[in-house]
Design a protein around this motif. Structure first.
Motif, PDB file in Angstrom:
ATOM      1  N   ALA A 102      23.629  32.248 -20.149  1.00  0.00           N
ATOM      2  CA  ALA A 102      23.704  33.463 -20.107  1.00  0.00           C
ATOM      3  C   ALA A 102      24.321  34.566 -20.711  1.00  0.00           C
ATOM      4  O   ALA A 102      24.634  35.824 -20.915  1.00  0.00           O
ATOM      5  N   PHE A 103      25.461  33.473 -21.751  1.00  0.00           N
ATOM      6  CA  PHE A 103      25.646  35.205 -23.346  1.00  0.00           C
ATOM      7  C   PHE A 103      24.557  35.207 -24.369  1.00  0.00           C
ATOM      8  O   PHE A 103      25.133  36.187 -24.710  1.00  0.00           O
ATOM      9  N   ARG A 104      23.352  35.116 -23.862  1.00  0.00           N
ATOM     10  CA  ARG A 104      22.367  35.049 -25.041  1.00  0.00           C
ATOM     11  C   ARG A 104      21.912  36.095 -24.545  1.00  0.00           C
ATOM     12  O   ARG A 104      21.380  36.986 -24.934  1.00  0.00           O
ATOM     13  N   LEU A 105      21.666  36.155 -23.274  1.00  0.00           N
ATOM     14  CA  LEU A 105      20.475  36.629 -22.211  1.00  0.00           C
ATOM     15  C   LEU A 105      22.010  37.710 -21.836  1.00  0.00           C
ATOM     16  O   LEU A 105      21.077  38.994 -21.786  1.00  0.00           O
ATOM     17  N   PHE A 106      22.401  37.839 -21.074  1.00  0.00           N
ATOM     18  CA  PHE A 106      23.307  38.868 -20.743  1.00  0.00           C
ATOM     19  C   PHE A 106      23.941  39.893 -22.689  1.00  0.00           C
ATOM     20  O   PHE A 106      24.024  41.077 -22.014  1.00  0.00           O
ATOM     21  N   MET A 107      24.556  39.339 -23.091  1.00  0.00           N
ATOM     22  CA  MET A 107      25.203  39.881 -23.957  1.00  0.00           C
ATOM     23  C   MET A 107      24.907  40.378 -25.535  1.00  0.00           C
ATOM     24  O   MET A 107      25.185  39.999 -26.201  1.00  0.00           O
ATOM     25  N   SER A 108      23.970  38.920 -25.782  1.00  0.00           N
ATOM     26  CA  SER A 108      22.834  38.635 -26.494  1.00  0.00           C
ATOM     27  C   SER A 108      23.963  38.398 -28.591  1.00  0.00           C
ATOM     28  O   SER A 108      23.917  38.460 -29.349  1.00  0.00           O
ATOM     29  N   ILE A 109      25.079  37.241 -27.200  1.00  0.00           N
ATOM     30  CA  ILE A 109      26.173  36.825 -28.175  1.00  0.00           C
ATOM     31  C   ILE A 109      25.083  34.629 -28.502  1.00  0.00           C
ATOM     32  O   ILE A 109      25.180  34.412 -27.162  1.00  0.00           O
ATOM     33  N   ALA A 110      25.353  34.779 -30.234  1.00  0.00           N
ATOM     34  CA  ALA A 110      24.362  33.547 -29.939  1.00  0.00           C
ATOM     35  C   ALA A 110      25.502  32.581 -30.520  1.00  0.00           C
ATOM     36  O   ALA A 110      24.315  31.519 -31.273  1.00  0.00           O
ATOM     37  N   ASP A 111      26.333  32.643 -30.793  1.00  0.00           N
ATOM     38  CA  ASP A 111      27.571  32.616 -31.602  1.00  0.00           C
ATOM     39  C   ASP A 111      27.694  30.667 -30.971  1.00  0.00           C
ATOM     40  O   ASP A 111      28.188  30.929 -30.082  1.00  0.00           O
ATOM     41  N   PRO A 112      27.211  29.395 -31.629  1.00  0.00           N
ATOM     42  CA  PRO A 112      27.649  28.064 -30.341  1.00  0.00           C
ATOM     43  C   PRO A 112      29.147  28.101 -30.940  1.00  0.00           C
ATOM     44  O   PRO A 112      30.020  27.330 -29.561  1.00  0.00           O
ATOM     45  N   GLU A 113      29.192  28.309 -31.531  1.00  0.00           N
ATOM     46  CA  GLU A 113      30.838  27.276 -32.276  1.00  0.00           C
ATOM     47  C   GLU A 113      31.884  28.839 -30.989  1.00  0.00           C
ATOM     48  O   GLU A 113      32.676  28.581 -30.719  1.00  0.00           O
ATOM     49  N   TYR A 114      31.412  29.994 -30.640  1.00  0.00           N
ATOM     50  CA  TYR A 114      32.105  31.305 -29.941  1.00  0.00           C
ATOM     51  C   TYR A 114      32.330  30.856 -28.303  1.00  0.00           C
ATOM     52  O   TYR A 114      32.909  30.739 -27.831  1.00  0.00           O
ATOM     53  N   ILE A 158      34.407  42.241 -26.874  1.00  0.00           N
ATOM     54  CA  ILE A 158      32.637  42.426 -26.245  1.00  0.00           C
ATOM     55  C   ILE A 158      32.561  43.508 -26.483  1.00  0.00           C
ATOM     56  O   ILE A 158      31.165  44.468 -27.224  1.00  0.00           O
ATOM     57  N   ILE A 159      32.672  44.007 -25.381  1.00  0.00           N
ATOM     58  CA  ILE A 159      32.494  45.440 -24.428  1.00  0.00           C
ATOM     59  C   ILE A 159      32.589  46.404 -25.775  1.00  0.00           C
ATOM     60  O   ILE A 159      32.213  47.744 -25.744  1.00  0.00           O
ATOM     61  N   ARG A 160      33.647  46.525 -26.451  1.00  0.00           N
ATOM     62  CA  ARG A 160      34.498  48.093 -27.478  1.00  0.00           C
ATOM     63  C   ARG A 160      33.287  47.938 -28.269  1.00  0.00           C
ATOM     64  O   ARG A 160      32.420  48.657 -29.170  1.00  0.00           O
ATOM     65  N   LYS A 161      32.972  46.679 -29.076  1.00  0.00           N
ATOM     66  CA  LYS A 161      32.119  45.946 -30.086  1.00  0.00           C
ATOM     67  C   LYS A 161      30.824  47.089 -30.465  1.00  0.00           C
ATOM     68  O   LYS A 161      30.173  47.874 -30.011  1.00  0.00           O
ATOM     69  N   ARG A 162      30.250  46.898 -28.615  1.00  0.00           N
ATOM     70  CA  ARG A 162      28.588  46.750 -28.080  1.00  0.00           C
ATOM     71  C   ARG A 162      28.909  48.577 -27.959  1.00  0.00           C
ATOM     72  O   ARG A 162      27.818  49.357 -28.347  1.00  0.00           O
ATOM     73  N   LYS A 163      29.703  49.438 -27.380  1.00  0.00           N
ATOM     74  CA  LYS A 163      30.197  50.107 -26.971  1.00  0.00           C
ATOM     75  C   LYS A 163      29.933  51.441 -28.632  1.00  0.00           C
ATOM     76  O   LYS A 163      28.839  52.470 -28.373  1.00  0.00           O
ATOM     77  N   MET A 164      30.624  50.839 -29.546  1.00  0.00           N
ATOM     78  CA  MET A 164      30.947  51.350 -30.571  1.00  0.00           C
ATOM     79  C   MET A 164      28.580  51.207 -31.390  1.00  0.00           C
ATOM     80  O   MET A 164      28.576  52.774 -31.844  1.00  0.00           O
ATOM     81  N   THR A 174      21.715  46.848 -29.580  1.00  0.00           N
ATOM     82  CA  THR A 174      20.605  46.154 -28.360  1.00  0.00           C
ATOM     83  C   THR A 174      20.521  46.673 -27.027  1.00  0.00           C
ATOM     84  O   THR A 174      22.138  47.426 -26.446  1.00  0.00           O
ATOM     85  N   ARG A 175      19.348  45.856 -27.206  1.00  0.00           N
ATOM     86  CA  ARG A 175      19.673  46.406 -25.142  1.00  0.00           C
ATOM     87  C   ARG A 175      19.389  45.593 -24.287  1.00  0.00           C
ATOM     88  O   ARG A 175      18.152  43.848 -24.394  1.00  0.00           O
ATOM     89  N   ASP A 176      20.357  44.677 -23.498  1.00  0.00           N
ATOM     90  CA  ASP A 176      20.558  44.034 -22.728  1.00  0.00           C
ATOM     91  C   ASP A 176      21.187  44.191 -21.322  1.00  0.00           C
ATOM     92  O   ASP A 176      21.528  45.449 -20.927  1.00  0.00           O
ATOM     93  N   LEU A 177      21.781  43.215 -20.822  1.00  0.00           N
ATOM     94  CA  LEU A 177      22.577  43.240 -19.662  1.00  0.00           C
ATOM     95  C   LEU A 177      24.044  44.307 -19.564  1.00  0.00           C
ATOM     96  O   LEU A 177      24.237  45.072 -19.124  1.00  0.00           O
TER      97      LEU A 177
END
Length: 399
Positions: A102-114, A158-164, A174-177
């Motif tokens: 869900a993190f990968r597809l919805f928000m393009s976050i792939a860092d396993p530790e995070y 995460i939201i603020r970083k993506r807005k920037m 990046t274009r995701d959900l």
């Protein structure tokens, strides 16, 4: 309170959403899921509805692009967490995979530790969702509120970083959900604020990873209990595996070929639905089946009663995937995801579950460690011990 169950009642409720009835959540549940400022404002239904673009984002044409990611992540997850072990706990591992996906597809976050770091407070949130709402230090509810606050703060970052990123890179961002959420506007050209988006993201994460984890777990449970069903699933999946080759990945067409496996998944959800029940609230007086339901009354919509009704499913306690062959059950008799958010996510759940089952079945046969393990509900069904199984690796489809 009125209790509604049965095909006619399901059809009535689903067709009258936002006309006669609306989804209703307990105040304590909203307090756990909502960003505090959103909760303190007037609680509108919009905060708990799926975003208007969600069905578009998760329609088959869009899902085709996610299949390789689902397959590759499932394969990697199993190689790291299943293959080195003789015994595994299925539910925690299924939840780990679903959450990371869900993190990968919805928000393009792939860092396993995070993802691992944020999954722990999310588990605490899940545990407190149906807890007694006593907000004092040490209670399950209090821990869930603290976990919710932590998750929302992380999502805001995460939201603020993506807005920037969207402002700086425009169409190349990046274009995701999450990007869709930030750019989407209503009929009045208004966009949701960061707190509202954070609330919708946490609701989506809650709805997706917990329910699909439950479905995956109980499919493996029934496959362990019915060797003949396992053999048919294995045969279907090995044929698909031969087609994709050793270095290839599943394609959308492969998912469509998994007809028997999906019948098994449907029969699993009939007997152990991931959504056991929900509530509705009457927004106006109305009459149904000779009974008057006053405005403000709550209705308990029950799934299990319909799924186990012999009128719709003969010999209802028997595990029988053939019920879903051909046209399958009558309309409104099989409703494991309900309507609204769950219905919008049905195709996503289908692709995710089938990709995972493909990777497990083509690698292992298994047996239950504890045949008498009980099932708890919070809110989805969960084996009380996490469903431990003993793995038997396969070689070319054989033990």
């Amino acid at each position: 309170m009125a209790v509604m169950c049965g095909a006619s009642e399901n059809k009535f409720l689903f067709s009258n959403d936002d006309k006669l009835v609306v989804s209703w959540w307990q105040r304590s549940m909203k307090k756990i899921l909502c960003f505090p400022s959103v909760f303190n404002e007037t609680l509108t239904r919009d905060n708990f509805r799926p975003p208007t673009f969600l069905p578009e984002f998760l329609k088959p044409e869009a899902l085709q692009h996610y299949i390789v990611t689902m397959d590759s992540m499932a394969s990697e997850h199993i190689e790291l967490n299943w293959s080195p072990n003789r015994e595994v706990l299925v539910f925690p591992l299924a939840r780990k995979y679903s959450f990371a996906l869900a993190f990968r597809l919805f928000m393009s976050i792939a860092d396993p530790e995070y993802v691992e770091m944020i999954s722990h407070p999310f588990q605490i949130l899940n545990e407190g969702f149906l807890s007694v709402p006593i907000d004092i230090p040490g209670t399950t509810f209090n821990r869930a509120l603290k976990a919710s606050k932590f998750i929302h703060n992380e999502l805001l970052a995460i939201i603020r970083k993506r807005k920037m990123e969207l402002e700086q890179k425009g169409d190349s961002a990046t274009r995701d959900l999450l990007s869709h959420m930030l750019l989407a506007s209503d009929e009045n050209s208004n966009v949701k604020n960061e707190m509202e988006i954070s609330t919708q993201v946490i609701c989506l994460l809650f709805a997706t990873h917990h329910t699909t984890s439950s479905v995956i777990t109980f499919i493996l449970k029934y496959l362990a209990e019915f060797p003949d069903v396992y053999s048919k699933v294995l045969k279907e999946q090995m044929e698909i595996a031969k087609g994709k080759g050793p270095e290839g990945f599943l394609k959308w067409d492969d998912i469509q070929k998994m007809k028997y496996t999906w019948n098994v998944a449907n029969e699993t959800m009939r007997l152990t639905p991931p959504v056991q029940a929900t509530f509705r609230e009457a927004i106006t007086d109305f009459t149904y089946a000779g009974f008057t339901i006053p405005k403000g009354w709550k209705m308990h919509w029950n799934v299990n009663t319909t799924h186990r009704d012999p009128k719709y499913f003969p010999d209802p306690e028997k595990f029988n995937p053939s019920r879903f062959e051909g046209k399958g059950p009558q309309p409104f008799t099989f409703v494991p995801f309900g309507e609204g958010l769950g219905c919008a996510l049905k195709e996503y759940a289908r692709a995710q579950v089938l990709a995972f089952i493909h990777n497990v079945v083509t690698r292992f046969k298994w047996e239950k460690v504890d045949p008498c393990e009980k099932v708890a509900y919070n809110p989805s069904p969960i084996p009380s011990k996490g469903f431990p199984i003993r793995l038997q690796p396969l070689q070319n489809g054989f033990i």
